[in-house]
Design a protein around this motif. Structure first.
Motif, PDB file in Angstrom:
ATOM      1  N   GLY A   1     -93.578 133.132  12.730  1.00 38.27           N
ATOM      2  CA  GLY A   1     -92.789 133.733  11.670  1.00 38.27           C
ATOM      3  C   GLY A   1     -92.263 132.689  10.700  1.00 38.27           C
ATOM      4  N   PRO A   2     -91.373 133.173   9.843  1.00 43.91           N
ATOM      5  CA  PRO A   2     -90.789 134.511   9.773  1.00 43.91           C
ATOM      6  C   PRO A   2     -91.836 135.557   9.402  1.00 43.91           C
ATOM      7  CG  PRO A   2     -89.475 132.915   8.521  1.00 43.91           C
ATOM      8  CD  PRO A   2     -90.778 132.262   8.832  1.00 43.91           C
ATOM      9  N   LEU A   3     -91.716 136.719  10.058  1.00 48.57           N
ATOM     10  CA  LEU A   3     -92.651 137.802   9.794  1.00 48.57           C
ATOM     11  C   LEU A   3     -92.054 139.127  10.239  1.00 48.57           C
ATOM     12  CD1 LEU A   3     -93.947 138.724  12.790  1.00 48.57           C
ATOM     13  CD2 LEU A   3     -95.172 136.576  12.506  1.00 48.57           C
ATOM     14  N   PHE A   4     -92.658 140.206   9.731  1.00 40.35           N
ATOM     15  CA  PHE A   4     -92.308 141.549  10.179  1.00 40.35           C
ATOM     16  C   PHE A   4     -93.486 142.111  10.942  1.00 40.35           C
ATOM     17  CE2 PHE A   4     -92.844 146.152   9.174  1.00 40.35           C
ATOM     18  CZ  PHE A   4     -91.886 146.627  10.072  1.00 40.35           C
ATOM     19  N   ASP A   5     -93.241 142.555  12.169  1.00 34.22           N
ATOM     20  CA  ASP A   5     -94.266 143.162  13.018  1.00 34.22           C
ATOM     21  C   ASP A   5     -94.067 144.673  13.001  1.00 34.22           C
ATOM     22  OD1 ASP A   5     -95.777 144.235  15.136  1.00 34.22           O
ATOM     23  OD2 ASP A   5     -95.688 142.355  16.246  1.00 34.22           O
ATOM     24  N   PRO A   6     -94.918 145.416  12.291  1.00 36.41           N
ATOM     25  CA  PRO A   6     -94.725 146.866  12.181  1.00 36.41           C
ATOM     26  C   PRO A   6     -94.933 147.611  13.503  1.00 36.41           C
ATOM     27  CG  PRO A   6     -96.803 146.204  11.184  1.00 36.41           C
ATOM     28  CD  PRO A   6     -96.072 144.944  11.509  1.00 36.41           C
TER      29      PRO A   6
END
Length: 249
Positions: free
Chosen positions: A72-77
């Motif tokens: 990340g940083p990331l968004f995991d749906p």
């Protein structure tokens, strides 16, 4: 990555922030090194501001923010998670420190907190778009950059100043690029220099008199000033429509 987060049983912090529409859960994986402890402590000092940021644009979906993740940083749906590694916070702090950022009147630690708030706003934007099935024409990364800046401006009295530190981080990252390669142009994100100028444009547009110096070096200053004011007005209208829609009800 997701398997690691599922099995990690040591969580040294858990906080809940509820509004009528949203619940955001912050999870802190136990830091292992001195740098990770420093990053953990820095994040903890701005927990109230982080929650204030999310409440500026609440959503019905439940979201977990995992600090100390590996990537990340990331968004995991799939997991409805924002993942933020401690090493990301450490790298940002080192970058501001190396640049003697305190000469701007903002300490490297404060600038790191500011940049982290913008980063969280960016990833929260991805989560908001996904949870509410919002149609985005164009790059979603550019859209959530804009959303993150508007979140800061609307959530905090001095939100534009916070966004300014985040913009400077883009500039510092751009300075580290010696030569652009083809992958830089095909990346899902815009170039760091573009992200820097796009953020500055919104900051200027929010208060032209206060931030006139931001465009002082532009060769097309007058044209750019008008464009930035128009862009901020347009995006502010979009913000008003977004926050007044039934998406947050």
């Amino acid at each position: 990555m997701s398997k690691v987060l599922r099995v990690l049983g040591v969580i040294c912090g858990l906080s809940l922030a509820f509004s009528a529409q949203a619940a955001v859960i912050n999870q802190f994986i136990e830091p292992q090194t001195r740098q990770e402890v420093q990053a953990y402590r820095l994040i903890k000092t701005i927990e109230p501001q982080i929650q204030q940021l999310y409440l500026a644009l609440p959503m019905q979906a439940k979201l977990t923010v995992v600090y100390g993740a590996q990537d990340g940083p990331l968004f995991d749906p799939e997991l409805m998670q924002i993942q933020v590694p401690y090493h990301f916070v450490s790298e940002v702090l080192n970058r501001f420190t190396k640049d003697d950022y305190q000469k701007t009147g903002v300490t490297p630690k404060q600038a790191t907190k500011d940049a982290l708030l913008h980063t969280l706003g960016h990833e929260y934007g991805h989560a908001y778009i996904y949870a509410n099935e919002i149609i985005v024409l164009g790059r979603e990364e550019d859209a959530v950059d804009t959303l993150a800046t508007l979140l800061l401006i609307n959530a905090f009295e001095e939100g534009a100043e916070i966004a300014l530190s985040a913009a400077d981080l883009f500039a510092l990252e751009d300075e580290e690029i010696e030569e652009l390669v083809e992958d830089d142009f095909s990346n899902e994100h815009s170039l760091d220099a573009q992200r820097y100028h796009a953020t500055l444009c919104l900051i200027y547009g929010s208060e032209p008199a206060k931030y006139a110096a931001l465009l002082a070096d532009s060769l097309q200053r007058e044209d750019r000033a008008v464009m930035c004011e128009q862009e901020y007005e347009r995006q502010s209208d979009n913000w008003d429509r977004l926050t007044s829609s039934d998406l947050t009800q």
